[in-house]
Design an enzyme around this catalytic site. Structure first.
Site, short mmCIF file in Angstrom:
data_model
loop_
_atom_site.label_atom_id
_atom_site.label_comp_id
_atom_site.label_asym_id
_atom_site.label_seq_id
_atom_site.Cartn_x
_atom_site.Cartn_y
_atom_site.Cartn_z
N GLU A 81 -2.64 -1.55 8.33
CA GLU A 81 -3.64 -2.54 8.72
C GLU A 81 -3.06 -3.51 9.73
O GLU A 81 -1.84 -3.61 9.90
CB GLU A 81 -4.11 -3.31 7.47
CG GLU A 81 -2.99 -4.02 6.74
CD GLU A 81 -3.40 -4.47 5.35
OE1 GLU A 81 -4.60 -4.68 5.11
OE2 GLU A 81 -2.52 -4.62 4.49
N HIS A 86 0.85 -1.19 0.00
CA HIS A 86 0.00 0.00 0.00
C HIS A 86 0.89 1.24 0.00
O HIS A 86 2.05 1.18 0.40
CB HIS A 86 -0.93 -0.02 1.20
CG HIS A 86 -1.73 -1.29 1.31
ND1 HIS A 86 -2.59 -1.70 0.33
CD2 HIS A 86 -1.76 -2.25 2.27
CE1 HIS A 86 -3.13 -2.87 0.67
NE2 HIS A 86 -2.64 -3.22 1.85
N ARG A 102 -0.61 -4.39 -6.55
CA ARG A 102 -0.22 -5.79 -6.64
C ARG A 102 1.15 -5.91 -7.30
O ARG A 102 1.41 -5.28 -8.33
CB ARG A 102 -1.24 -6.59 -7.46
CG ARG A 102 -2.63 -6.66 -6.86
CD ARG A 102 -3.47 -7.70 -7.59
NE ARG A 102 -4.87 -7.56 -7.24
CZ ARG A 102 -5.78 -6.94 -7.99
NH1 ARG A 102 -5.42 -6.42 -9.15
NH2 ARG A 102 -7.03 -6.84 -7.60
#
Length: 358
Positions: free
Chosen positions: A134, A117, A215
Site C-alpha cells: 500500500e 500484512h 495486528r
C-alpha cells in the site's frame, strides 16, 4: 459493445466505522453517515472484493456501486463484465477476476494498530492470506503527527514478543522507526513492513486488493484480536525497503505540474496540478483513477460516430474536491476542462502503457 455509455465513473463511498476513526473527511466536503459521535475510519472509494476478512472489511463482499449516470446502481464488477477492454484495457485482473486495486481514505483520529500484512512467503503457505502492499498520501496532518514505518536495525522477534507481552507502549514504540509527516508526503509500505498510521492524519490509500491484516499491538485498546504469531511470521526485520519506490520527480509545463510519488510493481501514483480554464483531450488508453484533492472541473466524453450530433446521455461529468473517479480505457475524444486550479492524485498501472495529461 455499447461503449457510448462509458464515462468517468464515480462510486458511492463505502464508509466503515472504526474505534480509531474521526470526521476529518468532512474537510473534503463529505456528508458522513450518522451523527458526529460516529467515528468514520475508512471510506472505500473503489473496491471489488468478493470477500473480506472479519477483522478488516467486516466479512462478506465489498463491491463499489456506480453513483450516477446511465450505469447508476451497477457495481464495478458488473461493469467490468459488461464492457471488458473498453473499461479496463489490457489490465490484468486478479485471479478471481476482480479489479486489482483497493482505493480508500483513512481518517486516523487515534493511532491505528501496529500491524503487518502477509509476506510473499507467508501468503504462499497460507492460501487464505493475501499480499497487501500500500501507499499513503498525507492529505491532512495535525502538528507533530507521525507514522511508524519499519523496525530499527537489529530488532529481533524476541524483543517484539517481549514488548507486546509487557504491554508497554514505550517499549513497542522504541522498536519502530518514527517518521514525522506533513500534508503532501507519500510513503510506500510493501507487504511485510511493520507499520502504524499515527493519530491526527488523513491519508489517501492505494493498495493491492486485500484486507488481510495482522495486528501486533493495539496501543492498550481491548476487545480487538491480535495476530502476533502470524505477524511475526510475516514481518520484515529492519527498516522498510522503500527508497527505490519513492523517488519523487517533477515535470512542469505552462499549465500543469506532474509529480511522481510512488512507482512499484502494482501501481503508480502521481500528483497532477492543472490551471484554471485549461482544457485538453484525455489521452488515456488504460483505466486510471483520479482522487481529487482540490479544485473543480468537468469531463465531456466523446460522441461515438454512429450517434452523429446527439449528445451522450447524462451530459458532462463534473468533479470537485473529495471526488474519486475511474476513467475508462476507451473514451474517444473525451475532454476535460478545469473551472478552478485543480490538484488530484492519478493512479495508473505499470503493466499498462497509459497516456498522460500534459
Amino acid at each position: 459493445m455499447p461503449d457510448e455509455t462509458l464515462y468517468p465513473l464515480k462510486f458511492t463511498p463505502i464508509y466503515k466505522s472504526k474505534v480509531w476513526g474521526g470526521r476529518t473527511l468532512e474537510k473534503l466536503g463529505r456528508t458522513l453517515p450518522d451523527g458526529p459521535a460516529t467515528l468514520i475510519g475508512e471510506s472505500w472509494e473503489i473496491a471489488d472484493l468478493g470477500a473480506t476478512s472479519a477483522s478488516g472489511g467486516g466479512g462478506g463482499e465489498a463491491r463499489s456501486v456506480i453513483a450516477d449516470g446511465p450505469l447508476e446502481g451497477r457495481t464495478l464488477h458488473d461493469a467490468i463484465a459488461q464492457f471488458g477492454p473498453a473499461l479496463i484495457g489490457d489490465l490484468l485482473l486478479t485471479e478471481s477476476g476482480e479489479f486489482p486495486l483497493l482505493v480508500k481514505y483513512l481518517d486516523a483520529g487515534e493511532n491505528l494498530s501496529v500491524q503487518v500484512h502477509p509476506s510473499a512467503e507467508y501468503a504462499a503457505a497460507h492460501p487464505e492470506a493475501h499480499l497487501k502492499s500500500e501507499a499513503w498520501y498525507i492529505v491532512h496532518a495535525e502538528p507533530e503527527a507521525v507514522i511508524y514505518k519499519g523496525l530499527h536495525e537489529g530488532v529481533t522477534p524476541q524483543q517484539i514478543r517481549q514488548a507486546i507481552t509487557a504491554g508497554s507502549q514505550a517499549d513497542v514504540e522504541a522498536l519502530m522507526i518514527r517518521v514525522p509527516v506533513k500534508a503532501g508526503d507519500c510513503h510506500y509500505l510493501p507487504s511485510g513492513t511493520v507499520h502504524a498510521l499515527g493519530g491526527g492524519i488523513l491519508v489517501a490509500e492505494v493498495q493491492t486488493p486485500s484486507d488481510t491484516t495482522f495486528r501486533v499491538y493495539d496501543w492498550g485498546r481491548t476487545g480487538r484480536e491480535l495476530h502476533v504469531e502470524a505477524a511475526l511470521a510475516s514481518m520484515h526485520m529492519g527498516p522498510a525497503r522503500t527508497q527505490a519506490y519513492e523517488k519523487r520527480t517533477h515535470i512542469a509545463g505552462m499549465f500543469t505540474t506532474v509529480s511522481k510519488l510512488v512507482s512499484c510493481e502494482h501501481f503508480r501514483i502521481e500528483k497532477v496540478r492543472m490551471s484554471e480554464a485549461y482544457e485538453q483531450e484525455i489521452p488515456y488508453d488504460q483505466p486510471t483513477v483520479w482522487m481529487v484533492l482540490e479544485g473543480a472541473g468537468r469531463i465531456t466524453p466523446g460522441i461515438p460516430a454512429r450517434q452523429g450530433k446527439h449528445p451522450r446521455p447524462g451530459g458532462p461529468v463534473t468533479f470537485s474536491a473529495g471526488d474519486t473517479l475511474l476513467m475508462p480505457a476507451k473514451m474517444p475524444d473525451a475532454r476535460v476542462a478545469f473551472d478552478q486550479d485543480t490538484t488530484w492524485l492519478e493512479v495508473s498501472f505499470p503493466q499498462a502503457g497509459a497516456g498522460k495529461l500534459a
